[in-house]
Write an enzyme that holds these catalytic residues in place. Structure first.
Site, PDB file in Angstrom:
ATOM      1  N   ASP A 410       2.939  29.172  40.372  1.00 10.61           N
ATOM      2  CA  ASP A 410       4.222  29.650  40.317  1.00 10.61           C
ATOM      3  C   ASP A 410       4.829  28.801  38.653  1.00 10.61           C
ATOM      4  OD1 ASP A 410       6.989  30.970  40.697  1.00 10.61           O
ATOM      5  OD2 ASP A 410       7.517  29.665  41.783  1.00 10.61           O
ATOM      6  N   GLU A 413       5.621  31.335  33.506  1.00  8.65           N
ATOM      7  CA  GLU A 413       6.038  32.480  32.736  1.00  8.65           C
ATOM      8  C   GLU A 413       5.890  31.875  31.229  1.00  8.65           C
ATOM      9  OE1 GLU A 413       7.747  31.909  35.192  1.00  8.65           O
ATOM     10  OE2 GLU A 413       6.052  33.782  35.962  1.00  8.65           O
ATOM     11  N   ASP A 487       9.969  36.854  42.846  1.00  9.46           N
ATOM     12  CA  ASP A 487      11.680  36.878  44.288  1.00  9.46           C
ATOM     13  C   ASP A 487      11.741  38.059  44.062  1.00  9.46           C
ATOM     14  OD1 ASP A 487      10.554  34.175  43.389  1.00  9.46           O
ATOM     15  OD2 ASP A 487      12.373  34.017  42.236  1.00  9.46           O
TER      16      ASP A 487
HETATM   17  C1  GLC Z   1      10.156  30.220  42.493  1.00  5.37           C
HETATM   18  C2  GLC Z   1       8.876  31.174  43.713  1.00  5.37           C
HETATM   19  C3  GLC Z   1       9.724  30.672  44.598  1.00  5.37           C
HETATM   20  C4  GLC Z   1       8.795  29.304  45.637  1.00  5.37           C
HETATM   21  C5  GLC Z   1      10.187  28.388  44.247  1.00  5.37           C
HETATM   22  C6  GLC Z   1       9.926  27.299  44.918  1.00  5.37           C
HETATM   23  O1  GLC Z   1      11.467  30.972  43.296  1.00  5.37           O
HETATM   24  O2  GLC Z   1       8.791  32.454  42.797  1.00  5.37           O
HETATM   25  O3  GLC Z   1       7.755  32.201  45.142  1.00  5.37           O
HETATM   26  O4  GLC Z   1       9.405  29.793  46.869  1.00  5.37           O
HETATM   27  O5  GLC Z   1      10.471  28.855  43.273  1.00  5.37           O
HETATM   28  O6  GLC Z   1       8.920  26.680  45.057  1.00  5.37           O
END
Ligand code: GLC
Length: 812
Positions: A410, A413, A487
């Protein structure tokens, strides 16, 4: 929040008329080069190269000094297919143009202005790149012509509808918590592939530039623009003529998904965050008690000690290894989140090791780039360096030694909590000795992280298949990771949007994708969860995930009625797993997506060119989810042919719209006549589905043998876990069904037999028979058991798994 002031008259900016004052000008010569030709012009040159007969690369070199011999024809990591030396091509010159001719398509460069026409064998112009303009910063605009009937697809993960006509998108991997609305031009993934579907033919343009780029199908009336901000203008013309050919060719160029472990295709449960070992175990037990299938539970950032990757919080998770072992007994695996940001902390081993070895991205002054993310001030591994990728990959031993075989990448980017939301564009990447700025390669960061992770985990799990889930990516990401769409929110609109988004990801090479089921942010409702789970159960990637402030949305969170619906549809996914797995294998082989917009299978049907509130799983099942509150009817378009209601068997003529009745417990689902659908009994985990552990030794096939048709299906099976299939440890059966007046013939040819853990028997159910059967011919000796259920109009044959060949004929 904006107010109306945002559109006050003095804020209107005049549209600039030009896209840059410079162009190649007239051609001054042409020279032959290995793999193609180079056209020199007044203000630069153009390399035109053949990769394959239908695949031609064009790279612009700006500036009068650009000389043919020393041209840099390197590619990014996205491209895996290099020019086949043997591809024969011809070069020709006329008074007006230079011709590079291949068997499928020719590129014709006009001498007067260096514009390029791509022409098929019949002489039809398939695409026309009218020119390239650049400004003083060498930002290039490529102008392409298009007809008024053109439809645009691909472009990866974008909001909006399936057809991208009238839209403009930016390719710049961005952490967009909100909003995911049609006017958002950039999201987490950047896949610079535009597919144009023209009446003459379909073709693709893949721009291999991982910096900031734009695709604009709005500003020009008679075409579209492709723009770069930095780096080179380097594109591939991908000839169809069918949409499927474009997808196949593009995925041959940028690679295809490897067959995932079967557990990754099961149902996944996530939450930001399951806070403790006990909570995770309790969650797993609840799934099993309630008999809701589940293969994976995710650990979000709270499992770590102070959000330091490669750690477990000793209080919340005192014995992760024991937890993982206990879960494995239940058929459930753990996938932990791993973000790229490494906490700047001198007492933290990963930071110290990385800093000591110079593994983190640096600013121009040589100091590491530091920016805040979850752990506070953090540094970021420079994945452009092979040595760093290897180090990072090997750090996953921390997880694999505990029995973990997957990771969730995650914030890659990379997301940074600063004004630009990412790493400074002048940060330097070492790039194995060829330094580049972050601005030039921003969109590669997520892909390179997932590559390092995929390869790293793969090195440490003893021949099993790794699983990586990623938020960010670039063209080629399908080789390393599944993609979830970030998200989203618990809005009906976001459920609906997931269809075109995932369908276009599929057309862009990324088959293994899906949204957070139920929505990540905001608050889900029982009705929304039921509907979204119905749809998500047939998506390639199937995970329910939600954020910490939202109300709970595990399948049982909204009472027994909603729970029952979730159980039924998650169960349906497991029942259909033999089909889903076979379709995944097809996708890994051909690049065709697992779920498909109807236009891919019915490209000539004008009713489906922008149809994206229904989709096909493979080519045989058509799902039409309900995606509005309080709705129990919807219109469904059935393409030409005959279809059957999956639930009732009702026969429906296609080529028209039908009104489907869909009370909350029902998602409209249709099966194409001639369909061959392998299925299993519902299992609680994919671990129960395979070979020796299977609850039953019988594999079932439903064959929709209702009318006069011929159809085919490839059934694939292996151990679902290891890479043994690469060495031949798999079975592949080709099934062909032919229904004629008075007879139904099933032909099974075993194309490959290398996996001996398969189920011993096949139960073949011929459904919707057009006649009452009198005899079944061709059963192996000793087997003559067939049964006809007149009420259900079904004939069932149970036979040993065909070893070589089987030919059954049912007579009237
Ligand atoms: C980001 C991710 C989400 C995750 C959060 C905390 O917002 O897109 O899926 O739960 O970070 O790690």
């Amino acid at each position: 929040m904006l107010t109306s002031e945002a559109i006050s008259p003095d804020k209107v900016v005049e549209k600039k008329g030009t896209y840059g004052a410079h162009s190649l000008g007239a051609a001054t010569g042409m020279s032959r080069h290995e793999g193609g030709m180079t056209v020199t012009a007044e203000h630069g040159c153009l390399a035109v190269r053949v990769v394959r007969h239908g695949l031609i690369r064009v790279k612009l070199f700006v500036g009068a000094g650009a000389e043919a011999p020393g041209l840099d024809m390197g590619t990014t990591v996205a491209v895996v297919e290099s020019a086949e030396e043997e591809t024969a091509f011809k070069l020709r010159e006329s008074k007006e143009a230079y011709f590079l001719e291949t068997e499928a398509v020719s590129a014709i460069v006009d001498k007067s202005d260096c514009s390029i026409r791509f022409v098929d064998r019949s002489g039809r112009v398939v695409a026309h790149q009218r020119g390239m303009l650049w400004n003083e910063k060498n930002a290039v605009t490529g102008l392409f012509a298009a007809s008024s009937q053109v439809r645009y697809y691909g472009l990866g993960e974008k909001t909006g509808s399936l057809d991208k006509k009238g839209e403009r998108y930016e390719m710049w991997n961005s952490d967009v918590y909100a909003p995911h609305v049609p006017e958002i031009e950039a999201l987490y993934q950047s896949i610079p592939l535009l597919i144009a579907h023209e009446p003459a033919a379909a073709y693709g343009v893949f721009l291999d530039n991982p910096g900031r780029t734009f695709f604009d199908m709005r500003s020009e009336e008679d075409g579209y623009l492709i723009q770069t901000e930095t780096g080179s203008f380097d594109y591939y013309f991908i000839y169809g003529p069918q949409l499927k050919d474009v997808v196949g060719s593009y995925t041959s160029l940028t690679g295809r998904m490897e067959l995932p472990p079967q557990w990754a295709l099961g149902y996944h449960q996530s939450r930001y965050s399951y806070m403790s070992q006990e909570e995770v175990l309790e969650l797993a037990r609840t799934f099993r008690e309630k008999q809701i299938p589940c293969d994976v539970i995710y650990l979000d950032i709270h499992y770590m000690e102070g959000y330091r990757v490669f750690t477990f919080d000793p209080e919340r998770f005192p014995d992760p290894k024991a937890m993982i072992a206990e879960l494995k007994e239940m058929g459930i695996r753990i996938v932990p989140i791993v973000d790229p940001g490494v906490k700047l902390d001198l007492n933290y081993e990963v930071f110290r090791d990385g800093a000591a070895n110079g593994y983190f991205c640096r600013k121009q002054d040589g100091e590491p780039f530091v920016g805040p993310v979850w752990p506070g001030q953090s540094v970021f591994p420079d994945f452009t360096e092979d040595r760093v990728a290897e180090w990072w990959g090997d750090l996953h031993k921390f997880y694999t030694e505990m029995g973990i075989e997957g990771a969730w990448n995650d914030m890659n980017e990379p997301a940074v909590f600063n004004d630009s939301k990412t790493m400074d564009t002048d940060t330097v990447h070492g790039n194995n000795g060829n330094p580049v700025t972050h601005g030039e390669v921003h969109n590669l960061y997520g892909l390179l992280m997932s590559k390092a992770t995929f390869e790293g985990i793969g090195r440490h799990i003893g021949g099993n298949r790794p699983f990586v889930l990623t938020r960010a990516g670039y063209a080629g990401i399908q080789r390393y990771a599944a993609v979830w769409t970030g998200d989203n929110r618990s809005f009906w609109e976001h459920m609906a949007m997931a269809m075109p988004m995932v369908l276009n990801l599929g057309l862009s090479g990324v088959s293994f994708a899906g949204p957070d089921i139920g929505g990540f942010a905001h608050h889900c409702s029982g009705e929304l969860l039921a509907r979204w789970t119905q749809m998500g159960a047939l998506f390639p990637y199937c995970r329910n995930h939600s954020e910490l402030r939202s109300i709970r949305q595990e399948p049982w969170s909204f009472g027994p009625d909603i729970e029952a619906i979730c159980r039924e549809y998650i169960g349906l996914r497991y029942r259909l797993m033999p089909l889903i797995y076979s379709v995944f294998r097809e996708s890994a082989e051909t690049g065709l997506p697992v779920i498909r917009p109807l236009v891919l299978e019915y490209p000539d049907d004008p009713n489906v060119s922008n149809l994206c509130d229904q989709f096909l799983l493979g080519s045989q099942l058509l799902a039409a989810p309900i995606y509005r509150a309080g709705t129990d009817h919807r219109s469904v378009y059935l393409p030409a042919g005959v279809w059957h209601d999956y639930w009732t068997g009702e026969r429906l003529e296609g080529g028209r719209h039908v009104l489907a009745y869909a009370p909350l417990e029902r998602m409209p689902l249709y099966v194409k006549e001639g369909a061959i659908i392998p299925h299993a009994e519902v299992a609680q985990s994919t671990a129960e589905l395979g070979g020796a552990d299977a609850a039953s030794d019988v594999l079932a096939f439903d064959l929709y043998a209702s009318g006069s048709s011929a159809s085919a299906f490839e059934y694939y099976e292996d151990d679902g876990l290891t890479v043994g299939y690469r060495e031949g440890a798999y079975n592949l059966h080709r099934l062909g069904l032919e229904v004629e007046q008075g007879s139904i013939a099933l032909h099974v040819e075993t194309a490959h037999a290398g996996f001996d853990g398969a189920r011993g028997s096949w139960r073949l159910t011929f459904k919707q028979l057009p006649f009452a059967p009198s005899a079944v011919e061709g059963l192996p000796s000793g087997e003559d058991a067939w049964r006809f259920n007149a009420e259900a109009n079904e004939l069932t044959v149970t036979t040993r798994r065909p070893v070589e060949e089987l030919r059954l004929v049912i007579h009237s």
